[in-house]
Every structure is written in structure tokens, then in C-alpha cells.
Design a protein around this motif. Structure first.
Motif, PDB file in Angstrom:
ATOM      1  N   MET A  68       0.829  -1.207   0.000  1.00  0.00           N
ATOM      2  CA  MET A  68       0.000   0.000   0.000  1.00  0.00           C
ATOM      3  C   MET A  68       0.869   1.265   0.000  1.00  0.00           C
ATOM      4  O   MET A  68       0.558   2.229  -0.701  1.00  0.00           O
ATOM      5  CB  MET A  68      -0.945  -0.006   1.201  1.00  0.00           C
ATOM      6  N   ALA A  69       1.947   1.249   0.777  1.00  0.00           N
ATOM      7  CA  ALA A  69       2.854   2.398   0.800  1.00  0.00           C
ATOM      8  C   ALA A  69       3.529   2.579  -0.556  1.00  0.00           C
ATOM      9  O   ALA A  69       3.714   3.711  -1.028  1.00  0.00           O
ATOM     10  CB  ALA A  69       3.893   2.226   1.908  1.00  0.00           C
ATOM     11  N   ASP A  70       3.871   1.480  -1.192  1.00  0.00           N
ATOM     12  CA  ASP A  70       4.453   1.540  -2.537  1.00  0.00           C
ATOM     13  C   ASP A  70       3.462   2.195  -3.499  1.00  0.00           C
ATOM     14  O   ASP A  70       3.854   3.037  -4.317  1.00  0.00           O
ATOM     15  CB  ASP A  70       4.819   0.123  -2.987  1.00  0.00           C
ATOM     16  N   ASN A  71       2.190   1.828  -3.385  1.00  0.00           N
ATOM     17  CA  ASN A  71       1.165   2.445  -4.226  1.00  0.00           C
ATOM     18  C   ASN A  71       1.054   3.944  -3.958  1.00  0.00           C
ATOM     19  O   ASN A  71       0.925   4.739  -4.887  1.00  0.00           O
ATOM     20  CB  ASN A  71      -0.201   1.780  -4.003  1.00  0.00           C
ATOM     21  N   CYS A  72       1.091   4.332  -2.678  1.00  0.00           N
ATOM     22  CA  CYS A  72       1.023   5.757  -2.334  1.00  0.00           C
ATOM     23  C   CYS A  72       2.169   6.517  -2.997  1.00  0.00           C
ATOM     24  O   CYS A  72       1.961   7.595  -3.570  1.00  0.00           O
ATOM     25  CB  CYS A  72       1.102   5.954  -0.821  1.00  0.00           C
ATOM     26  N   LEU A  73       3.359   5.959  -2.922  1.00  0.00           N
ATOM     27  CA  LEU A  73       4.521   6.606  -3.514  1.00  0.00           C
ATOM     28  C   LEU A  73       4.371   6.693  -5.037  1.00  0.00           C
ATOM     29  O   LEU A  73       4.661   7.744  -5.637  1.00  0.00           O
ATOM     30  CB  LEU A  73       5.793   5.845  -3.137  1.00  0.00           C
ATOM     31  N   SER A  74       3.872   5.648  -5.654  1.00  0.00           N
ATOM     32  CA  SER A  74       3.654   5.679  -7.104  1.00  0.00           C
ATOM     33  C   SER A  74       2.625   6.741  -7.480  1.00  0.00           C
ATOM     34  O   SER A  74       2.810   7.483  -8.454  1.00  0.00           O
ATOM     35  CB  SER A  74       3.178   4.315  -7.611  1.00  0.00           C
ATOM     36  N   LEU A  75       1.545   6.823  -6.726  1.00  0.00           N
ATOM     37  CA  LEU A  75       0.523   7.837  -7.000  1.00  0.00           C
ATOM     38  C   LEU A  75       1.085   9.244  -6.856  1.00  0.00           C
ATOM     39  O   LEU A  75       0.746  10.143  -7.623  1.00  0.00           O
ATOM     40  CB  LEU A  75      -0.678   7.653  -6.064  1.00  0.00           C
ATOM     41  N   SER A  76       1.962   9.425  -5.876  1.00  0.00           N
ATOM     42  CA  SER A  76       2.518  10.763  -5.644  1.00  0.00           C
ATOM     43  C   SER A  76       3.358  11.257  -6.812  1.00  0.00           C
ATOM     44  O   SER A  76       3.532  12.455  -6.988  1.00  0.00           O
ATOM     45  CB  SER A  76       3.338  10.786  -4.351  1.00  0.00           C
ATOM     46  N   THR A  77       3.857  10.340  -7.624  1.00  0.00           N
ATOM     47  CA  THR A  77       4.668  10.758  -8.769  1.00  0.00           C
ATOM     48  C   THR A  77       3.814  11.445  -9.841  1.00  0.00           C
ATOM     49  O   THR A  77       4.348  12.087 -10.744  1.00  0.00           O
ATOM     50  CB  THR A  77       5.407   9.566  -9.418  1.00  0.00           C
ATOM     51  N   LEU A  78       2.506  11.316  -9.737  1.00  0.00           N
ATOM     52  CA  LEU A  78       1.601  11.974 -10.689  1.00  0.00           C
ATOM     53  C   LEU A  78       1.343  13.422 -10.319  1.00  0.00           C
ATOM     54  O   LEU A  78       0.750  14.164 -11.109  1.00  0.00           O
ATOM     55  CB  LEU A  78       0.270  11.219 -10.740  1.00  0.00           C
ATOM     56  N   LEU A  79       1.781  13.827  -9.139  1.00  0.00           N
ATOM     57  CA  LEU A  79       1.535  15.187  -8.658  1.00  0.00           C
ATOM     58  C   LEU A  79       2.685  16.108  -9.051  1.00  0.00           C
ATOM     59  O   LEU A  79       3.824  15.665  -9.189  1.00  0.00           O
ATOM     60  CB  LEU A  79       1.369  15.184  -7.134  1.00  0.00           C
ATOM     61  N   PRO A  80       2.395  17.403  -9.188  1.00  0.00           N
ATOM     62  CA  PRO A  80       3.473  18.347  -9.493  1.00  0.00           C
ATOM     63  C   PRO A  80       4.494  18.376  -8.368  1.00  0.00           C
ATOM     64  O   PRO A  80       4.132  18.305  -7.193  1.00  0.00           O
ATOM     65  CB  PRO A  80       2.769  19.697  -9.615  1.00  0.00           C
ATOM     66  N   GLN A  81       5.749  18.483  -8.729  1.00  0.00           N
ATOM     67  CA  GLN A  81       6.813  18.502  -7.716  1.00  0.00           C
ATOM     68  C   GLN A  81       7.124  19.898  -7.287  1.00  0.00           C
ATOM     69  O   GLN A  81       7.234  20.819  -7.868  1.00  0.00           O
ATOM     70  CB  GLN A  81       8.066  17.811  -8.265  1.00  0.00           C
TER      71      GLN A  81
END
Length: 159
Positions: free
Chosen positions: A146-159
Motif C-alpha cells: 500500500m505504501a508503494d502504491n502511495c509513492l507511485s501515486l505521488s509521482t503523478l503530482l506536481p513537484q
């Protein structure tokens, strides 16, 4: 000359495939995750990456609290105490991640989600192969996914 054209076409196709592989499918942020079924159960058909990331973190927090409570019931051997400490750190990192989302701080979000992922991996490593910690190990594995998924999803957000 023919070989050069074929090579050029292959390179262009490979570049297009590689670039497309990192993009989510239309309206499916979970398509960038390694565990899309688990992701979809957490984000409940959300299409917006920001909302999906927050929902995934919010789904992970109570499960981490529950795993922490289970680890507290365990024996005082190294694996359980390591998990307990790491669950505390993961909860802190996940709460910081939600704050990072509210503050539009993509860099800190990635740092805190990476730290939470490491917390779950450390617990998983500590109890791996221990018959007494079988349930904790299973739980830690799901939390890590689940944490891996959260991190993957966060890559879709502007940095």
C-alpha cells in the motif's frame, strides 16, 4: 542504409513505449502502481491523482494503527519491537505526507512516503521467516504494498 532506417524506427517505437509506460491510463491513477487492485480498493474510483493519493494514504493510516496494536500484543523479541518502532515512524511519516499534500509540497511528500515505505520494509525484514510473527509479516507485506502504491501515486503530482 536499410538497416539504419529499421534501427531508427525501432528506437522511436521504444521511446514512445517507454514514455507511455510511465503515464497513467486515462482517468486511472492506479495504472501507475505495482499493485493496482489494492490501489483501486483504497482510492474507490477516484480519477484525480491528488485525491487518489490522499485517499490511499488515509486508507493506509488506520491499517498501520491496527498493525501497531497487533505488534504490541506480540512477544518482546526483536522482530516485534522493531515493527512497533517502525509502525510509529510510519504513522508519523504518513501524517506528514497528508500535510505535504495540503501544502502542495511534492518533494517532501515523496521523501515522507519513501520513509514510510522503508519503515514497512524494515518491519517485514525483521519478522521474515519467524513462525511466531507470521501474521505480523503478512500484515507488514500488505502495508508495504500500500505504501508503494502511495509513492507511485505521488509521482503523478506536481513537484
Amino acid at each position: 542504409m536499410q538497416m539504419v532506417r529499421v534501427t531508427a524506427v525501432v528506437v522511436v517505437v521504444l521511446m514512445a513505449v517507454t514514455e507511455a509506460a510511465g503515464r497513467p491510463k486515462a482517468d486511472d491513477p492506479c495504472s501507475v502502481t505495482d499493485f493496482p487492485v489494492l490501489c483501486k480498493s483504497a482510492v474507490k474510483n477516484m480519477k484525480d491523482p491528488l485525491s487518489a493519493t490522499a485517499a490511499a494514504i488515509n486508507a493506509l493510516l488506520p491499517l498501520t494503527e491496527k498493525a501497531k496494536a497487533e505488534a504490541q500484543k506480540g512477544k518482546s523479541d526483536g522482530g516485534f519491537s522493531i515493527c512497533l518502532s517502525n509502525y510509529d515512524s510510519a504513522i508519523d511519516n504518513l501524517n506528514k505526507s497528508l500535510k505535504n499534500i495540503r501544502e502542495n509540497d511534492g518533494f517532501s511528500l515523496n521523501v515522507n512516503l519513501s520513509a514510510a515505505l522503508t519503515n514497512f520494509e524494515t518491519c517485514n525484514d525483521a519478522v521474515d521467516g519467524s513462525p511466531a510473527a507470521k501474521d505480523i509479516a503478512k500484515s507488514a507485506g500488505v502495508l508495504r504494498q500500500m505504501a508503494d502504491n502511495c509513492l507511485s501515486l505521488s509521482t503523478l503530482l506536481p513537484q
